[in-house]
Design an enzyme around this catalytic site. Sequence first.
Site, mmCIF file in Angstrom:
data_model
loop_
_atom_site.group_PDB
_atom_site.id
_atom_site.type_symbol
_atom_site.label_atom_id
_atom_site.label_comp_id
_atom_site.label_asym_id
_atom_site.label_seq_id
_atom_site.Cartn_x
_atom_site.Cartn_y
_atom_site.Cartn_z
ATOM 1 N N LYS A 89 52.937 19.873 -13.967
ATOM 2 C CA LYS A 89 51.605 19.453 -13.737
ATOM 3 C C LYS A 89 50.714 20.308 -12.470
ATOM 4 O O LYS A 89 49.770 20.824 -12.768
ATOM 5 C CB LYS A 89 51.200 18.003 -13.704
ATOM 6 N N GLY A 137 64.621 14.180 -4.003
ATOM 7 C CA GLY A 137 65.596 15.174 -4.118
ATOM 8 C C GLY A 137 66.799 14.560 -4.796
ATOM 9 O O GLY A 137 67.650 14.924 -5.019
ATOM 10 N N ARG A 138 66.464 13.399 -5.753
ATOM 11 C CA ARG A 138 67.604 13.043 -6.774
ATOM 12 C C ARG A 138 67.720 13.966 -7.936
ATOM 13 O O ARG A 138 66.778 14.734 -8.487
ATOM 14 C CB ARG A 138 67.000 11.624 -7.250
ATOM 15 N N ASP A 197 57.181 15.329 -13.949
ATOM 16 C CA ASP A 197 57.717 16.477 -13.525
ATOM 17 C C ASP A 197 57.854 17.696 -14.654
ATOM 18 O O ASP A 197 58.772 18.555 -14.812
ATOM 19 C CB ASP A 197 59.247 16.400 -13.042
ATOM 20 N N GLY A 242 55.532 14.113 -7.109
ATOM 21 C CA GLY A 242 55.910 15.644 -6.218
ATOM 22 C C GLY A 242 55.308 16.850 -7.203
ATOM 23 O O GLY A 242 55.842 16.669 -8.162
ATOM 24 N N HIS A 243 54.335 17.365 -6.814
ATOM 25 C CA HIS A 243 53.875 18.537 -7.500
ATOM 26 C C HIS A 243 53.985 19.849 -6.981
ATOM 27 O O HIS A 243 53.634 20.173 -5.659
ATOM 28 C CB HIS A 243 52.469 18.299 -7.783
ATOM 29 N N GLN A 289 53.007 11.483 -12.440
ATOM 30 C CA GLN A 289 53.925 10.923 -13.417
ATOM 31 C C GLN A 289 53.740 11.583 -15.046
ATOM 32 O O GLN A 289 53.438 12.401 -14.985
ATOM 33 C CB GLN A 289 53.779 9.278 -13.404
#
Length: 428
Positions: free
Chosen positions: A16, A302-303, A13, A40-41, A224
């Site tokens: 990238k 969504g954490r 996160d 999740g980009h 990652q």
Amino acid sequence: MAAIVLIGAQWGDEGKGKATDLLGEKLQWVVRYQGGNNAGHTVVLPNGETFALHLIPSGILTPGVNNVIGNGVVVDPGVLLTELSGLEDRDVDTTGLMISADAHLLMPYHVAIDKVTERFLGNKKIGTTGRGIGPCYQDKIARVGVRAADVLDEKIFAQKVEAALELKNQILVKIYNRRALEPAQVVDEVLTQAEGFKHRIANTQPLLNEALERGETVLLEGSQGTLLDVDHGTYPYVTSSNPTAGGAAVGSGIGPNKITTVLGILKAYTTRVGSGPFPTELFDEWGEYLAKTGGEVGVTTGRARRCGWFDAVIARYATRINGITDYFLTKLDVLSSLDRVPICVAYEVDGERVDEMPMTQTGFHHAKPVYEYMPGWWEDISQCKTFDDLPKTAQDYVLRLEELSGAHISCIGVGPGRDQTIVRRAII
Ligand code: GDP
Ligand code: IMO
Ligand code: MG
């Protein structure tokens, strides 16, 4: 001829997606080489439209770029189709997306096993994304996986799924007290889904090498980050693949000597999602400040992301492990309005100062940050276009990070938008 690797230098996160998008117009190819839809980009286009990509390379948003899901990726067919139709609904041209014939398919039983394993581990859980990533890579290494090309031969595909499920069902039923999955149903479901992506399956390895021979530029987009790497990360609190630069050659089929640039993406502070040690983690109002100002919420699950100050020990480690030639420092804008900005320059482990990552897991768990403090800045820097536009104290912070990290900071992010980037040295 240029193959460029883009990798996260921390725990993921780092930004990238934004970096890939920024380089987009200078690229002919973007290849994802590992991971799956645990990623999740986020990409924010100049018109303000925001996209969250999981499985599909971020280059899909730049017209004319060829996008490849490489052999090192694990592909959940349902997620792939949903993501494709989501993009098509927003008028994104997806025709150039190819999937390596050798990429492994992530099956419904991988998701089921990921979830029950985490529940079984209780407070020792990894905090996975629950997307089945670990179990799919386990099958790959155990040589009982199913690959994209297998859907082109329905008989072989059914045989492989049946063989894999024989053991999986025993585990699900006898250990975890869950219902068995019906092989015929799984086969039917995935073969139906395959109708939607069969035409994209290709022998991508020669295509990429031919492109390099023609002098085209290929970006190998990692997911990652370095510390989530199964070999070089904070094992066992890692993902099940190799995001580090070495993984780019393996996961794409491009020879390592074709890689000319390794671009590390580095956040101006640190975040982490899931379990595991994190020396600079903050549990006070500053942690809340970073989380709130930086909008630190996971794109996939969504954490809330755990937040902490910049850790130069990690950055130095990432520089070395990946052979980073350039850094893209993101989210410098988030640090505006601090009186002083802490930087972790070393750790104290059991009373001793250490400047490198401790050798043992216990050592890393015991690591306490040794901080140095830089004067802060109060100005809004989100519209700065050049390094000289930045307040002097912000410039000094960047230069100190550069010195401590051991690689040139070539780009600086001052906001999520494509144009909110200061380029000190062009990457391509
Ligand atoms: P990735 O997984 O590495 O692609 O990163 P994520 O998309 O999960 O998280 C990075 C977040 O930071 C996204 O919301 C981006 O839009 C945002 N972002 C990226 N660069 C910057 C920056 O320089 N400043 C700010 N404020 N946000 C940024
Ligand atoms: P991007 O590409 C941040 C973390 C999970 C968990 C560990 C293992 O957006 O940077 P997994 O589901 O992979 O088996 O979970 O890895 N994780 C990520 N953390 N960003 C990601 O991707 C991540 N992908 C996995 O939270 O701690
Ligand atoms: Mg992300």
